[in-house]
Design a protein around this motif. Structure first.
Motif, short mmCIF file in Angstrom:
data_model
loop_
_atom_site.label_atom_id
_atom_site.label_comp_id
_atom_site.label_asym_id
_atom_site.label_seq_id
_atom_site.Cartn_x
_atom_site.Cartn_y
_atom_site.Cartn_z
N PHE A 1 -10.73 -5.50 -12.86
CA PHE A 1 -9.14 -5.69 -12.52
C PHE A 1 -9.21 -4.77 -11.33
O PHE A 1 -9.77 -3.70 -10.94
CB PHE A 1 -8.36 -5.62 -13.50
N ARG A 2 -8.08 -5.39 -10.29
CA ARG A 2 -7.51 -4.33 -9.41
C ARG A 2 -5.93 -4.56 -9.39
O ARG A 2 -5.22 -5.43 -9.96
CB ARG A 2 -8.08 -4.86 -7.89
N VAL A 3 -5.34 -3.49 -8.80
CA VAL A 3 -3.85 -3.56 -8.61
C VAL A 3 -3.69 -3.39 -7.05
O VAL A 3 -4.01 -2.14 -6.55
CB VAL A 3 -3.12 -2.43 -9.66
N VAL A 4 -3.09 -4.24 -6.78
CA VAL A 4 -2.85 -4.21 -5.01
C VAL A 4 -1.66 -4.36 -4.56
O VAL A 4 -0.62 -4.94 -5.45
CB VAL A 4 -3.70 -5.51 -4.58
N ARG A 5 -1.39 -4.14 -3.31
CA ARG A 5 -0.08 -4.15 -2.66
C ARG A 5 -0.03 -5.60 -2.14
O ARG A 5 -0.89 -6.42 -2.27
CB ARG A 5 -0.12 -3.40 -1.44
N ASP A 6 1.18 -6.07 -1.48
CA ASP A 6 1.37 -7.30 -0.86
C ASP A 6 0.13 -7.75 0.13
O ASP A 6 -0.06 -8.81 0.23
CB ASP A 6 2.66 -7.31 -0.23
N ASP A 7 -0.21 -6.68 0.91
CA ASP A 7 -1.34 -6.93 1.85
C ASP A 7 -3.00 -6.94 1.24
O ASP A 7 -3.79 -6.88 1.85
CB ASP A 7 -1.45 -6.02 2.83
N ASP A 8 -2.92 -7.01 0.01
CA ASP A 8 -4.09 -6.94 -1.01
C ASP A 8 -5.06 -5.66 -0.55
O ASP A 8 -6.12 -5.66 -1.22
CB ASP A 8 -4.95 -8.05 -0.51
N THR A 9 -4.41 -4.55 -0.39
CA THR A 9 -4.89 -3.18 -0.29
C THR A 9 -4.93 -2.70 -1.57
O THR A 9 -3.68 -2.90 -2.35
CB THR A 9 -4.64 -2.41 0.89
#
Length: 502
Positions: free
Chosen positions: A329-337
């Protein structure tokens, strides 16, 4: 032999024919019987015109016949579509039309409903009674071969944007889920035992209750419905090693009079999800030697993407682990970073368990799965050691007793009732099920009649328990959309301010 569920049934039928595969009430089916029974069922479907890739629905409450029928459909090369036994005629018709069902396996209690919802004579209805008549007979090895990439079932799950979407599962995907589970779960090994007190028609029932134990030559004790005292008795009597459920399941077992004296030492994997787990519940079960382990997952991700490790069950009870052997899993910002530790963002999941897409919906598939990652629409936080903590849903789903409910689906029924001008359905707290639907309605309506209208077109768990009538328009955003966030904030205390309507 191929990478299929049918191959597993045949193997265990030959190598451990007398071993139990399923138990229901006082009935037990061993692997030898299961092998021949499902083959005869597959032959019946084939003779009725079901071809490879055709969709076959199955509807009915938990029973011995349900998993046998489901496996027979898979051995016929069909794509199984489990149907919620609480569907109304309207709901069943919609799902059947979307899936393009070729046949439906139906319990006697649901045959009339199926025929009303699917009047097309080309859609065959096969009674569970007919399947039961095939239990006894000669040896049969009928099976239609499929490929590792063949679809084997489609699970319809509610989405935040409207009607339920069909989540696709392939042979390879399901086998990868089984293999990964055997590496992650202490209970999953050859011949393990599973207790299923959840409906077979949802992913945990189909995957954890039917498919996975079959792959490992294990056995599943299937309950008609959840009864806490009986569940404890079954765990003890059959040395159950694995169980899964929402917190309510474990709370009610812990409250049963026999909990204190029950021998639960066989239970090696107790998985809990769908809502936050109270700390005192963890300690109650921990005192019995059982570590309740919280999971994060969704149907589109194969059910479980990450689970708290046994070592972290008490030390980090509000987290859901740091992934699985192959699932990430990843947790990302709106820009997918990627977000920094402690920074909230959208949860993305990836790995072999992730669905290849939604049935008949390439647009939604492309929007949800991007660059190999499934965008869940859920909000999470990763701590400094890489553990995931679920924060909230970016989607508007209502999760009641672990079941996803789409507000838009309920709204589409209510808005068609005479006198309703506007409606917004929101989740409100419920002491038993975690959340329950509440309808905020603008218009001139009779609430009792509105509830009856909902009961005609929605399964009972979707019918709002609260209806609030307003004489002013619902608040809206500058874009013209209804301001859901403001409505949720304005009516977050509905249970304290309004009487339940059902």
């Amino acid at each position: 032999m191929a990478l299929t569920i049918g191959s597993a049934i045949e193997w265990w039928g030959r190598s451990q024919g007398d071993a139990p595969a399923f138990r229901f009430e006082d009935d037990t089916v061993d692997y030898r019987t299961l092998t021949n029974w499902t083959s005869r069922g597959a032959r019946l479907l084939h003779d009725l015109g079901v071809d490879s890739g055709d969709r076959v629905g199955i509807v009915g409450a938990n029973s011995m016949t349900w998993p046998v029928g489901a496996l027979a459909a898979l051995e016929a090369g069909a794509v199984l579509v489990p149907l919620n036994s609480r569907f109304t005629e309207t709901e069943l018709s919609k799902i059947a039309d979307e899936a393009g069902l070729r046949a439906v396996l139906a319990a006697p209690s649901h045959e009339a409903l199926v025929r009303r919802a699917l009047p097309d004579p080309s859609v065959k209805t096969v009674s569970f009674d007919t399947l039961n008549s095939l239990r006894v007979g000669g040896d049969d090895d009928f099976r239609i071969d499929t490929t590792p990439e063949s679809l084997i079932f489609v699970i319809f799950t509610s989405g935040s944007t409207g009607q339920p979407k069909g989540v696709k599962f392939t042979n390879r995907q399901v086998m990868d889920i089984c293999f990964e589970s055997s590496l992650r779960e202490p209970a999953v090994h050859q011949g393990y035992s599973m207790l299923l007190a959840l409906p077979l028609s949802f992913l945990p029932g189909m995957l954890n209750g039917v498919v996975m134990p079959i792959v490992f030559g294990g056995s599943t004790v299937i309950e008609h419905k959840f009864d806490p005292a009986r569940a404890l008795d079954r765990i003890e009597r059959f040395s159950i090693e694995m169980a899964c459920g929402v917190p309510l399941v474990y709370q009610e077992m812990a409250a049963a009079p026999t909990f204190r004296s029950a021998d639960l030492s066989s239970l090696r994997s107790a998985i809990v999800g769908g809502a936050a787990v109270p700390i005192d519940l963890l300690h109650t079960w921990g005192d019995k030697g059982v570590a309740l382990r919280q999971i994060y997952g969704m149907t589109e991700g194969g059910g479980v993407t990450t689970a708290t490790t046994p070592a972290d069950a008490f030390a980090h009870p509000d987290t859901c682990g740091f992934g699985s052997v192959f699932s990430e899993f990843r947790v990302v910002r709106d820009d997918d970073t990627d977000c920094a530790p402690g920074e909230p963002g959208e949860i993305l999941i990836g790995g072999p368990a992730v669905t290849p897409g939604y049935w008949g919906d390439e647009v939604t598939t492309a929007r949800a799965i991007r660059s190999g990652w499934l965008h869940t629409g859920d909000l999470g936080v990763v701590d400094g050691d890489g553990r995931l903590r679920f924060v909230d849903r970016l989607k508007d789903l209502i999760i009641s007793g672990g079941i996803n409910i789409s507000p838009i689906e309920i709204e589409s029924v209510i808005v068609n009732f005479d006198g309703v001008a506007e409606v917004s359905v929101i989740p409100v707290d419920d002491g038993r099920f975690g959340e329950t639907p509440a309808a905020i309605v603008t218009g001139d309506v009779d609430v009792e009649e509105l509830v009856r209208h909902c009961e005609m077109h929605l399964a009972d768990f979707k019918v709002p328990r609260y209806v609030v009538l307003l004489d002013e328009p619902l608040p809206r955003l500058p874009t013209g959309k209804i301001a859901k966030a403001r409505i949720r904030a304005d009516f977050k205390d509905i249970p304290a301010r309004f009487e339940r309507v059902r």
